[in-house]
Scaffold this active site. Structure first.
Site, PDB file in Angstrom:
ATOM      1  N   CYS A   1      42.706 -51.922  65.747  1.00 48.81           N
ATOM      2  CA  CYS A   1      44.087 -52.420  65.763  1.00 48.81           C
ATOM      3  C   CYS A   1      44.126 -53.933  65.545  1.00 48.81           C
ATOM      4  CB  CYS A   1      44.725 -52.040  67.103  1.00 48.81           C
ATOM      5  SG  CYS A   1      46.375 -52.693  67.314  1.00 48.81           S
TER       6      CYS A   1
ATOM      7  N   CYS B   1      46.587 -55.830  67.786  1.00 47.88           N
ATOM      8  CA  CYS B   1      46.122 -56.033  69.168  1.00 47.88           C
ATOM      9  C   CYS B   1      45.022 -57.094  69.219  1.00 47.88           C
ATOM     10  CB  CYS B   1      45.547 -54.750  69.768  1.00 47.88           C
ATOM     11  SG  CYS B   1      46.373 -53.257  69.279  1.00 47.88           S
ATOM     12  N   ASP B   2      44.038 -56.975  68.335  1.00 52.02           N
ATOM     13  CA  ASP B   2      42.814 -57.781  68.472  1.00 52.02           C
ATOM     14  C   ASP B   2      42.659 -58.874  67.418  1.00 52.02           C
ATOM     15  OD1 ASP B   2      42.080 -56.177  70.640  1.00 52.02           O
ATOM     16  OD2 ASP B   2      41.245 -54.659  69.302  1.00 52.02           O
TER      17      ASP B   2
END
Ligand code: NAP
Length: 304
Positions: A130, A133-134
């Site tokens: 992701c 997200c990261d």
């Protein structure tokens, strides 16, 4: 005995629940996380009508508040299996057994694993599924994106705005992603493509350090120094708990009213066989499944 048990509290499950309580069905949603749905991990959602730009987490929190205000009961528990007893469905969860007249499976899907050495060991240490997200952890660094579908290219574009350099590694010499995404990615200065290539191993002690690549046309093996590995090789439906007709990879087959092969079991959202995986289609599925379940339950009750 509930009228309706819904497994999964993402967009499809919560929409189904909102519709079901408005039809007067005694309904419970079983959800293992506090806030659910893959979309909760999206940094921005800009294609859900009525919300020009909203974070995935905020959107899902809104869904949850809406459902609870409508009278939906959400029980946080993990479902392991389902037993079909004809006019009664028994759901086995960490909290014991629950019985319902009908069931909607809205369990979503998870990113598929590549299945190479180092992938699990270095998860959260440079391996991710992701970018929203990261991605921010890789500011100014170099990353690879594995895969050639919409997810890979969407996230390569996100990463290109954060990282110094993004390499898309694809096993063929042609992308699967839609032409609009392809055009954007080909036009991005800091995205390069490595074609006909597979990742064989991800190496690193505490963090990702390099990947081993195999050229599938020449069989050449090379090592590439890299800071992050983002993997997008498809999605796996979470449907192992239910025994209904599914595709080879586990997506539940339904008819247009979202009935599965088993009477009284319906499926909605990413866990069913469909061609579009979007919040807006999951929501639509939730409404259809609830209306179909209501019809089924009404006829079941009138027969008894
Ligand atoms: P996908 O369309 O199934 O693409 C998976 C990609 O990974 C393909 O390019 C495939 O290669 C490659 N792949 C599969 N197994 C592999 C392996 N073992 N090793 C290396 N590469 C492998 O999956 P997705 O991109 O996650 O998309 C899923 C669905 O969500 C699609 O319907 C997509 O349209 C939708 N989606 C839409 C959006 C959007 O609208 N913005 C964004 C994301 C996803 P091949 O091409 O050679 O098969």
């Amino acid at each position: 005995m509930y009228d309706l048990i819904i497994i999964g509290g993402g967009p499809a499950g919560l929409t189904a629940a909102i519709y079901a309580v408005r039809y007067g069905l005694d309904t419970v949603v079983l959800e293992k996380n506090v806030v659910s749905g893959q979309i909760a991990t999206a940094q921005r959602v800009e294609n859900y009508p009525g919300f020009p730009s909203i974070s995935g987490m905020e959107l899902m929190q809104n869904f949850k508040v809406h459902a609870e205000q409508a009278g939906v009961i959400i029980q946080n528990t993990n479902v392991s299996s389902v037993r079909d007893e004809g006019g009664k469905k028994v759901v086995i969860s960490d909290d014991g057994e629950l019985e319902g007249l009908a069931l909607i499976v809205a369990t979503g899907a998870n990113p598929k694993r590549l299945g190479v050495a180092g992938e699990s060991e270095l998860l959260t240490k440079g391996v991710s599924y992701c970018a929203t997200c990261d991605g921010p952890f890789f500011a100014g660094q170099e990353v690879i994106v594995v895969g050639g579908g919409d997810s890979a290219i969407t996230d390569a574009l996100i990463l290109a705005d954060i990282a110094d350099k993004v390499y898309v590694i694809h096993r063929r010499d042609e992308l699967r992603a839609c032409s609009l995404l392809q055009k954007r990615a080909f036009g991005k200065e800091n995205i390069s493509f490595i074609w006909d290539t597979a990742v064989q191993e991800i190496k690193g002690r505490d963090l990702v350090e390099k990947v081993v690549l195999k050229n599938l046309k020449t069989d050449d093996i090379t090592e590439m120094k890299i800071d992050g590995v983002f993997i997008y090789v498809g999605i796996d439906p979470n449907t192992s708990m239910v025994d209904v007709d599914k595709t080879d990879v586990g997506f539940i087959r339904t008819d247009e009213r979202l009935k599965s092969s088993v009477d009284g079991i319906f499926a909605a959202g990413d866990c069913r066989r469909t061609s579009v995986w979007q919040v807006v289609t999951a929501v639509s599925d939730g409404a259809v499944a609830a209306i179909s379940a209501h019809e089924y339950i009404t006829s079941l009750k009138s027969d008894n």
